[in-house]
Design a protein around this motif. Structure first.
Motif, PDB file in Angstrom:
ATOM      1  N   GLY A 100      81.884  60.893  16.211  1.00 45.65           N
ATOM      2  CA  GLY A 100      82.155  62.223  15.677  1.00 45.65           C
ATOM      3  C   GLY A 100      83.634  62.504  15.489  1.00 45.65           C
ATOM      4  N   ILE A 101      84.419  61.462  15.204  1.00 45.14           N
ATOM      5  CA  ILE A 101      85.867  61.611  15.026  1.00 45.14           C
ATOM      6  C   ILE A 101      86.210  61.426  13.549  1.00 45.14           C
ATOM      7  N   PRO A 102      86.784  62.421  12.889  1.00 48.90           N
ATOM      8  CA  PRO A 102      87.153  62.271  11.474  1.00 48.90           C
ATOM      9  C   PRO A 102      88.269  61.245  11.312  1.00 48.90           C
ATOM     10  N   ALA A 103      88.060  60.297  10.398  1.00 51.63           N
ATOM     11  CA  ALA A 103      89.051  59.229  10.222  1.00 51.63           C
ATOM     12  C   ALA A 103      89.113  58.816   8.760  1.00 51.63           C
ATOM     13  N   GLU A 104      90.321  58.644   8.264  1.00 49.78           N
ATOM     14  CA  GLU A 104      90.550  58.099   6.929  1.00 49.78           C
ATOM     15  C   GLU A 104      90.989  56.650   7.097  1.00 49.78           C
ATOM     16  N   LEU A 105      90.242  55.721   6.500  1.00 47.84           N
ATOM     17  CA  LEU A 105      90.498  54.298   6.663  1.00 47.84           C
ATOM     18  C   LEU A 105      90.835  53.653   5.330  1.00 47.84           C
ATOM     19  N   ALA A 106      91.723  52.681   5.365  1.00 47.13           N
ATOM     20  CA  ALA A 106      92.081  51.931   4.160  1.00 47.13           C
ATOM     21  C   ALA A 106      92.745  50.632   4.582  1.00 47.13           C
ATOM     22  N   THR A 107      92.776  49.674   3.664  1.00 46.83           N
ATOM     23  CA  THR A 107      93.468  48.423   3.948  1.00 46.83           C
ATOM     24  C   THR A 107      94.965  48.551   3.709  1.00 46.83           C
ATOM     25  N   TYR A 108      95.358  49.543   2.912  1.00 44.14           N
ATOM     26  CA  TYR A 108      96.782  49.736   2.619  1.00 44.14           C
ATOM     27  C   TYR A 108      96.991  51.175   2.170  1.00 44.14           C
ATOM     28  N   PHE A 109      98.060  51.791   2.653  1.00 41.80           N
ATOM     29  CA  PHE A 109      98.407  53.148   2.244  1.00 41.80           C
ATOM     30  C   PHE A 109      99.715  53.123   1.465  1.00 41.80           C
ATOM     31  N   GLU A 110      99.659  53.545   0.210  1.00 41.63           N
ATOM     32  CA  GLU A 110     100.855  53.558  -0.631  1.00 41.63           C
ATOM     33  C   GLU A 110     101.898  54.541  -0.090  1.00 41.63           C
ATOM     34  N   ASP A 111     101.416  55.654   0.469  1.00 46.14           N
ATOM     35  CA  ASP A 111     102.307  56.734   0.911  1.00 46.14           C
ATOM     36  C   ASP A 111     102.519  56.696   2.424  1.00 46.14           C
ATOM     37  N   MET A 112     102.876  55.521   2.955  1.00 46.53           N
ATOM     38  CA  MET A 112     103.009  55.380   4.410  1.00 46.53           C
ATOM     39  C   MET A 112     104.085  56.294   4.976  1.00 46.53           C
ATOM     40  N   ALA A 113     105.157  56.527   4.231  1.00 48.73           N
ATOM     41  CA  ALA A 113     106.209  57.417   4.730  1.00 48.73           C
ATOM     42  C   ALA A 113     105.668  58.825   4.938  1.00 48.73           C
TER      43      ALA A 113
END
Length: 398
Positions: free
Chosen positions: A243-256
């Motif tokens: 029940g934990i909201p999480a956004e997952l991806a292999t790479y984030f363009e906007d890491m900063a």
């Protein structure tokens, strides 16, 4: 621009850890009106983030594994890389060559020393890397990122300069932004990364560790996590079941931008990661990569952990229970994260690119920056590293 336009060659291995500080230095030298060229390998030529003005020259670098039978091929590659670098020097005529470690630095520094071109090496980690160790005696200057660097012989103290590890301009621009408000009933935003492809141990431990937090804290979580492609579905299901909201991806363009919003970082202790955390001022729980050469990630984490800006957990002790314990200690008191963020910020060296550029410019007409020279009288020997002088460009208050 600080004087007449000059030419500089940067050499870096094909990983982000070597290339990101090279890109940052190139941008600063270019801003000052100089011409810069990059020598790297085939991997490095494909790394995102290379400035448009920076030409990349790919050379064979040679690799030396544990099997001596492969060394002949490696030596041939190094000699060919050296020849190619010398040809570039003939036309480009560099005032200095700067090596950032990695295999492409080896033939490039060899070429520079044989051609009589001044040389600087930059060490991103808290342990002097193999190529930089090889050339420590021969180069004109050694730029370091930490006050103490292991495997750096005390006899080289006179040429050591503490400058820090240059970071991307987009990250550095966040340094004067305040730490995101964290209140007793507000969201706790957690950023989890494990390098360019994510770390499997983080995917296995972090979701379960977060689920062990007290309900009042767990219900406020908002997680952003970088995962390996093959782990995405499993990790997504783990968060859903908790029940934990999480956004997952292999790479984030906007890491900063992700780092700017985060209250807490969980991940490895690579040199660029530490430099960005301290540039922005973000508390962290660091799990050093256990197979890193000379255990350099653990060495990287020590200064930040000692300051109170991070907690370090060795991978063999990295369990969900231990992670929850460390997060709880940081986050149950709203001021705990803010204090840790302030400690991390104070470890930052935001002038790293400028100070490194000052040092590099000293080979070609500019006056040496004595303020960043490490005091030789303070050297303590190779096993303990070489400590920097007290005035070495360090912020002490926010």
């Amino acid at each position: 621009m600080t004087g007449a336009s000059r030419h500089y060659v940067l050499a870096a291995g094909g990983t982000g850890g070597h290339l990101l500080p090279a890109f940052a230095l190139a941008a600063e030298l270019h801003r000052r009106g100089h011409h810069v060229a990059l020598i790297t390998d085939a991997r490095g030529a494909q790394i995102p983030g290379k400035p448009d003005f920076l030409p990349a020259h790919v050379i064979p670098a040679g690799r030396f594994g544990k099997n001596p039978l492969t060394w002949i091929k490696g030596i041939r590659a190094v000699l060919e890389g050296r020849r190619m670098a010398l040809r570039l020097f003939e036309s480009f005529e560099p005032s200095a060559v700067v090596g950032f470690g990695g295999y492409p630095s080896l033939p490039t520094i060899l070429a520079a020393t044989s051609a009589g071109v001044p040389t600087v090496v930059h060490e991103q980690n808290a342990v002097l890397g193999r190529v930089n160790r090889l050339f420590a005696r021969r180069v004109d200057a050694i730029a370091t990122s930490y006050p103490e660097v292991e495997r750096l012989d005390a006899k080289h103290a006179g040429k050591v300069h503490l400058v820090g590890n240059p970071v991307r301009a987009g990250v550095l621009s966040l340094r004067d932004e305040p730490f995101p408000p964290f209140t007793e009933d507000g969201l706790l935003r957690v950023l989890v990364t494990g390098g360019s492809q994510g770390a499997r141990v983080l995917s296995e431990v972090v979701p379960d560790g977060l689920s062990m937090l007290p309900p009042a804290l767990r219900q406020r979580l908002q997680v952003t996590q970088q995962c390996r492609p093959e782990d995405l579905d499993t990790v997504r299901e783990r968060y859903r079941s908790h029940g934990i909201p999480a956004e997952l991806a292999t790479y984030f363009e906007d890491m900063a931008a992700r780092l700017a919003d985060a209250h807490l970082f969980i991940g490895r202790a690579g040199a660029s990661t530490i430099a960005e955390l301290t540039a922005v001022g973000r508390p962290a729980i660091l799990i050093p990569l256990p197979i890193a050469t000379d255990d350099h990630q653990a060495a990287n984490a020590r200064e930040l952990a000692k300051s109170g800006g991070a907690r370090m957990i060795r991978q063999e002790r990295f369990t969900g229970k231990e992670l929850a314990k460390q997060i709880k200690a940081l986050a149950e008191n709203p001021q705990g994260l803010a204090k840790a963020a302030h400690a991390a910020w104070n470890c930052g060296r935001p002038r790293a690119a400028e100070d490194l550029a000052d040092l590099v410019e000293s080979f070609g007409g500019a006056e040496m920056m004595d303020v960043i020279r490490v005091g030789g009288n303070n050297a303590r020997g190779a096993s303990q590293g070489i400590p920097a002088g007290q005035g070495a460009n360090r912020e002490t208050a926010r």
